[in-house]
Design an enzyme around this catalytic site. Structure first.
Site, PDB file in Angstrom:
ATOM      1  CE  LYS A 126      46.339  36.127  31.080  1.00 22.93           C
ATOM      2  NZ  LYS A 126      45.086  36.582  30.459  1.00 22.93           N
ATOM      3  CB  SER A 140      46.023  38.063  26.890  1.00 21.08           C
ATOM      4  OG  SER A 140      45.087  37.835  27.934  1.00 21.08           O
ATOM      5  CB  SER A 143      42.239  36.665  27.320  1.00 27.42           C
ATOM      6  OG  SER A 143      42.700  37.722  26.527  1.00 27.42           O
TER       7      SER A 143
HETATM    8  N1  GLN Z   1      42.256  40.356  22.657  1.00 26.72           N
HETATM    9  C1  GLN Z   1      41.577  41.218  23.563  1.00 26.72           C
HETATM   10  C2  GLN Z   1      42.429  42.415  23.896  1.00 26.72           C
HETATM   11  O1  GLN Z   1      43.512  42.491  23.419  1.00 26.72           O
HETATM   12  C3  GLN Z   1      41.133  40.446  24.759  1.00 26.72           C
HETATM   13  C4  GLN Z   1      42.081  40.410  25.868  1.00 26.72           C
HETATM   14  C5  GLN Z   1      41.597  39.722  27.091  1.00 26.72           C
HETATM   15  O2  GLN Z   1      40.538  39.099  27.108  1.00 26.72           O
HETATM   16  N2  GLN Z   1      42.353  39.889  28.143  1.00 26.72           N
HETATM   17  O3  GLN Z   1      42.038  43.284  24.623  1.00 26.72           O
END
Ligand code: GLN
Length: 490
Positions: A78, A153, A177
């Site tokens: 990532k 994400s 995420s």
């Molecule tokens: N969807 C969550 C956010 O937008 C989680 C993001 C994540 O775990 N990096 O913050």
């Protein structure tokens, strides 16, 4: 050997006994990426040295030197994780040209274990999002159906892994995420306990919540990856000194007598019928395996989403202050710097460098941290967070793990929620409390929706109890409806 199916162990054994070379493995995945990535947009940067790196492993083997437990295994990383000499953007224009001078500890450990890094994977900008739609480098598609999001994400990691553009990938999880995109794409994703994995060299979003973990094709591969990336790191003082178990050797599908907690609060929620069906089926399977179900209550999960968005945005507003156009990263194109005032310099640079969602979080977080609101919002959220953690500690006295869906619905369509911020945030209803309480959690593929999209089940474990949730996932995986099914791009 079928590289589309082979697990890490099989490939490592074949590479070390010279049945196949690391170079051949790498070439296979590079060719597959070249063919399928234009459709999926999962990789946003390929490594120029992947073949050289693979050749170095083959050379070591032919010289009889010892190689690591993941020798020749090809990974995608990532773009939140720094990779030495390889562009790292966090999905943002702000870091469009950033080439890190060092590797994140996770990357160093993977490389030391013999992993070949193929390239960097798409993601929501600074990991803020649940659909990969906030990436500066474009949307990423779900390989099961390209009209759908891969989740976020870590959408690039999920998409690449599900389409087998890599043998394994790494994601990060601040509020879901790793687990949510894993559920949306039919792969196994583990968020380790806070402090299990070093955050050194990972672009900081919300430092008290961020953890990196594997997003891979099987529970065994997840266990093997965790063995490599977990453990104390002197570069991250929040990492634990606890020894790292040999997760893969301890895997067993015999979970008879284990106590599985069912959260009273989650039972109230309205689930998409396909998720409901999958959830019920998982309960049925676990029952047949002889587990014991226990009702548990963690009443503060009701506030998990607001708590999460308040705390994560506050930490982000502070962490992202470093992107000022001075030290590194993007700088707006100014005609005449000498007549420029500093505030205009910052706001022009940050205004152009960050996307809408990131700006929203920075504004929200700055507001929550500003004097007069700090106690009412940020401090209050931190207090409730501590109570939430205590409630979980109590709940885990009664059970070994908690089972729940990962999300209320299967993957949604591209553009379906991108304009509805609240609907997007509510997607994290089952995942954020794990991070707030510092627990470990995973998603294991278990069912398919009526549209043929995979649905994962979530297991949440107490602090440093990764082995327990891995074993339950291992058992579920053995009877999963997704087993042997592949996305149509195969
Ligand atoms: N969807 C969550 C956010 O937008 C989680 C993001 C994540 O775990 N990096 O913050």
């Amino acid at each position: 050997m079928d590289l589309l199916k082979a697990g890490f162990k099989e490939v490592k054994d074949a590479v070390t006994t010279k049945k196949i070379s690391a170079v051949e493995v790498t070439k296979f995945f590079l060719a597959r990426t070249e063919k399928l990535n234009p459709k999926l947009n999962a990789f946003i940067k390929m490594s120029d040295t992947a073949l050289e790196d693979a050749a170095a492993i083959d050379k070591k083997i032919s010289q009889g030197e010892t190689v690591g437990p993941l020798a020749g295994v090809a990974f995608g990383i990532k773009d939140m994780l720094c990779t030495k000499g390889l562009r790292t953007t966090a999905g943002s224009k702000m870091l469009e040209n950033f080439i890190p001078p060092y590797d994140a500890t996770v990357v160093t450990r993977l490389k030391n274990a013999g992993v070949v890094v193929l390239g960097k994977l798409n993601q929501d900008e600074f990991a803020m999002g649940s659909s990969n739609e906030t990436s500066y480098f474009g949307k990423c598609k779900n390989p099961w159906n390209e009209d759908y999001v891969p989740g976020g994400s870590s959408g690039g990691s999920a998409s690449a892994q599900a389409a087998r553009l890599a043998m394994g990938t790494i994601g990060t999880d601040t509020g879901g995420s790793i687990r949510q995109p894993s559920s949306f794409t039919g792969i196994v994703g583990v968020k380790p306990t806070y402090g299990r994995v070093s955050r050194y060299g990972i672009v900081a979003f919300a430092s008290s919540l961020d953890q990196a973990g594997p997003m891979v094709s099987s529970v065994e591969d997840a266990a093997l990856t965790l063995e490599v990336i977990c453990g104390h790191d002197k570069m991250d003082s929040t990492t634990s000194q606890k020894p790292v178990p040999e997760f893969s050797k301890n895997l067993t599908t015999n979970i008879k007598g284990m106590k599985i907690g069912i959260l009273k609060e989650y039972e109230k929620g309205v689930l998409h019928p396909d998720v409901e069906k999958t959830y019920r089926a998982s309960l049925e399977s676990l029952k047949k395996m002889g587990v014991e179900f226990v009702d548990v209550s963690v009443s503060l999960t009701e506030f998990a989403v607001p708590m999460y968005y308040l705390i994560s945005a506050s930490e982000a507003s502070s962490n992202l202050a470093r992107y000022d156009g001075v030290k590194y990263g993007f700088r707006a194109d100014f005609k005449d710097l000498s007549s420029m005032n500093l505030d205009d310099f910052y706001s022009e640079t940050r205004g152009q460098g960050f996307g809408t969602e990131v700006k929203r979080r920075i504004m929200l977080g700055t507001y929550c941290l500003s004097s007069g609101y700090f106690d009412a919002y940020y401090n209050k959220a931190c207090q409730v967070r501590r109570m939430l953690r205590d409630q979980y500690v109590e709940a885990f006295k009664k059970c070994d793990a908690i089972l729940s869906p990962v999300t209320t619905s299967p993957a949604f369509k591209l553009n379906e929620r991108s304009k509805d911020t609240l609907a997007m945030y509510m997607n994290d209803i089952f995942t954020t409390s794990t991070n707030l309480a510092g627990l470990t959690g995973l998603s294991v593929p278990f069912g398919l929706s009526s549209e043929g999209l995979p649905i994962g089940m979530q297991l949440t474990g107490s602090h440093f109890e990764e082995q327990k949730i891995l074993n339950i996932a291992y058992a579920l995986e053995s009877v999963s409806d997704v087993k042997g099914k592949t996305p149509h791009v195969f």
